[in-house]
Scaffold this active site. Structure first.
Site, PDB file in Angstrom:
ATOM      1  CB  CYS A  85     -14.519  35.115  18.387  1.00  0.00           C
ATOM      2  SG  CYS A  85     -13.795  36.607  19.102  1.00  0.00           S
ATOM      3  CD  GLU A 127     -15.919  47.075  16.258  1.00  0.00           C
ATOM      4  OE1 GLU A 127     -16.157  46.148  17.053  1.00  0.00           O
ATOM      5  OE2 GLU A 127     -16.350  47.100  15.090  1.00  0.00           O
ATOM      6  CB  CYS A 164     -17.028  39.478  13.077  1.00  0.00           C
ATOM      7  SG  CYS A 164     -17.493  38.962  14.718  1.00  0.00           S
ATOM      8  CB  SER A 187     -21.188  45.186  21.763  1.00  0.00           C
ATOM      9  OG  SER A 187     -22.145  45.302  20.752  1.00  0.00           O
ATOM     10  CG  ASN A 188     -20.096  39.277  21.450  1.00  0.00           C
ATOM     11  OD1 ASN A 188     -20.424  38.141  21.734  1.00  0.00           O
ATOM     12  ND2 ASN A 188     -18.993  39.841  21.930  1.00  0.00           N
TER      13      ASN A 188
HETATM   14  S1  SF4 Z   1     -14.616  41.326  15.514  1.00  0.00           S
HETATM   15 FE1  SF4 Z   1     -14.721  41.034  17.746  1.00  0.00          FE
HETATM   16  S2  SF4 Z   1     -16.203  39.387  18.059  1.00  0.00           S
HETATM   17 FE2  SF4 Z   1     -15.617  39.350  15.891  1.00  0.00          FE
HETATM   18  S3  SF4 Z   1     -13.923  37.882  15.701  1.00  0.00           S
HETATM   19 FE3  SF4 Z   1     -13.021  39.888  16.040  1.00  0.00          FE
HETATM   20  S4  SF4 Z   1     -12.767  40.084  18.264  1.00  0.00           S
HETATM   21 FE4  SF4 Z   1     -14.220  38.414  17.881  1.00  0.00          FE
END
Ligand code: SF4
Length: 345
Positions: free
Chosen positions: A39, A153, A221, A250-251
């Site tokens: 990402c 996080e 996100c 996690s994702n």
């Molecule tokens: S919140 Fe985490 S998964 Fe989403 S764009 Fe940012 S770094 Fe990537």
């Protein structure tokens, strides 16, 4: 949750490409999810560390794993990065990069006390949630932060207002939280959760607190939700979905859960192709492949090669959205000229 994430062009319909000219062995085929992998926040964080290495030379200290991926962390470690758990492990006056997952004000204060020079690779979409916490805490709200206990996080986000934030992870947590004024409650969330599970938790919270406010915009996100939409689009057709990603991502973990909930017969998370257990392929025709937001695509390509060696040569890409988003580097690094792409990919 909004249908189209910012910086994303939704595909007008689910498109399946490739495979027409492939040599198909039996009914074997691979459905390859798009979007998948890196990402914008991960790309920015990895480029940040690469730039710091280039500008200052090794060793470069990074607090926590810059992103949750073994390959990325090992590659950067080989280039001279020292990953530490706390700022207290960085020599006085040293330079430290904060990871993409963000840090609490207490960590920043500790770094300042030790005269550390800091470069912040926190993803701007995590920073957005920090700002929401600050705003609602200032307005004297009780904040229900939906997220996973112990995730970096969540530690950073709740550290913005520890006396106002309560973590809601499990359904039981919903019964445990206590608020001062039920008309001043808001829910926010970790950026990398399952969209569906989060909405279940919100419904449970709303039963207890009917006046609970929603976040000003989606906290989950665009990358997390886009990757879940893509895996959902193909899961029902898959006998097996392989998600490339690390156990602490996690994702990536959520993609395995979403695949199973959306109808895949089986699903596993692997860091590398060699971790695939051949027994998982027994009786399998359609294999779905995707990867978490911290995963370089080279690891997906290696998995496709591994599958091709075993007869899965027909690869069809299933596209549900095209992502256009990118983030500027931290201010301190901008003058050095930005790389278009990180080299660990
Ligand atoms: S919140 Fe985490 S998964 Fe989403 S764009 Fe940012 S770094 Fe990537």
């Amino acid at each position: 949750m909004s249908a189209a994430s910012p910086g994303t062009e939704p595909a007008t319909s689910v498109s399946i490409e490739g495979g027409d000219d492939a040599v198909v062995s039996g009914g074997k085929r691979v459905l390859l999810a798009k979007p998948r992998g890196y990402c914008a926040g991960v790309d920015r964080a990895v480029i940040t560390v690469e730039k710091v290495l280039e500008m200052y030379g090794p060793p470069v200290y990074v607090r926590k794993e810059i992103v949750h991926n073994r390959h990325v962390v090992d590659t950067l470690r080989e280039r001279g990065v020292i990953f530490v758990d706390e700022a207290s492990e960085v020599p006085e006056g040293g330079l430290v990069v904060f990871s993409a997952h963000g840090v609490s004000p207490a960590v920043r204060a500790e770094a300042e006390q030790r005269n550390l020079r800091t470069i912040d690779a926190t993803c701007p979409l995590v920073t957005k949630v920090h700002k929401e916490v600050n705003r609602f805490a200032r307005d004297d709200y009780d904040i229900m932060l939906i997220g996973h206990a112990g995730h970096e996080e969540v530690e950073g986000t709740s550290g913005e207002a520890p006396d106002r934030v309560q973590l809601v992870d499990t359904p039981e947590d919903v019964d445990k939280v206590a608020v001062r004024d039920p008309s001043k409650v808001v829910w926010l969330s970790q950026t990398t959760l399952s969209v569906d599970e989060t909405m279940e938790r919100v419904d449970q919270l709303r039963e207890r607190f009917p006046e609970i406010s929603d976040p000003p915009s989606d906290d989950i996100c665009y990358a997390t939700s886009n990757r879940q939409v893509a895996v959902k689009a193909m899961a029902a057709e898959c006998d097996l979905v392989l998600v490339v990603g690390s156990g602490n991502s996690s994702n990536s973990q959520r993609l395995v859960e979403v695949a199973l909930q959306a109808g895949a017969r089986d699903s596993h998370l692997v860091d590398f192709a060699h971790e695939v257990d051949e027994a998982w392929l027994d009786g399998v025709e359609t294999v779905g492949v995707t990867s978490g937001a911290s995963v370089p695509d080279v690891l997906v390509m290696e998995l496709l090669e591994w599958l091709a060696e075993r007869g899965w040569t027909d690869v069809q890409e299933v596209t549900t959205a095209n992502e256009k988003i990118s983030f500027a580097l931290p201010r301190e690094l901008r003058s050095s000229g930005e790389s278009a792409r990180s080299s660990v990919r």
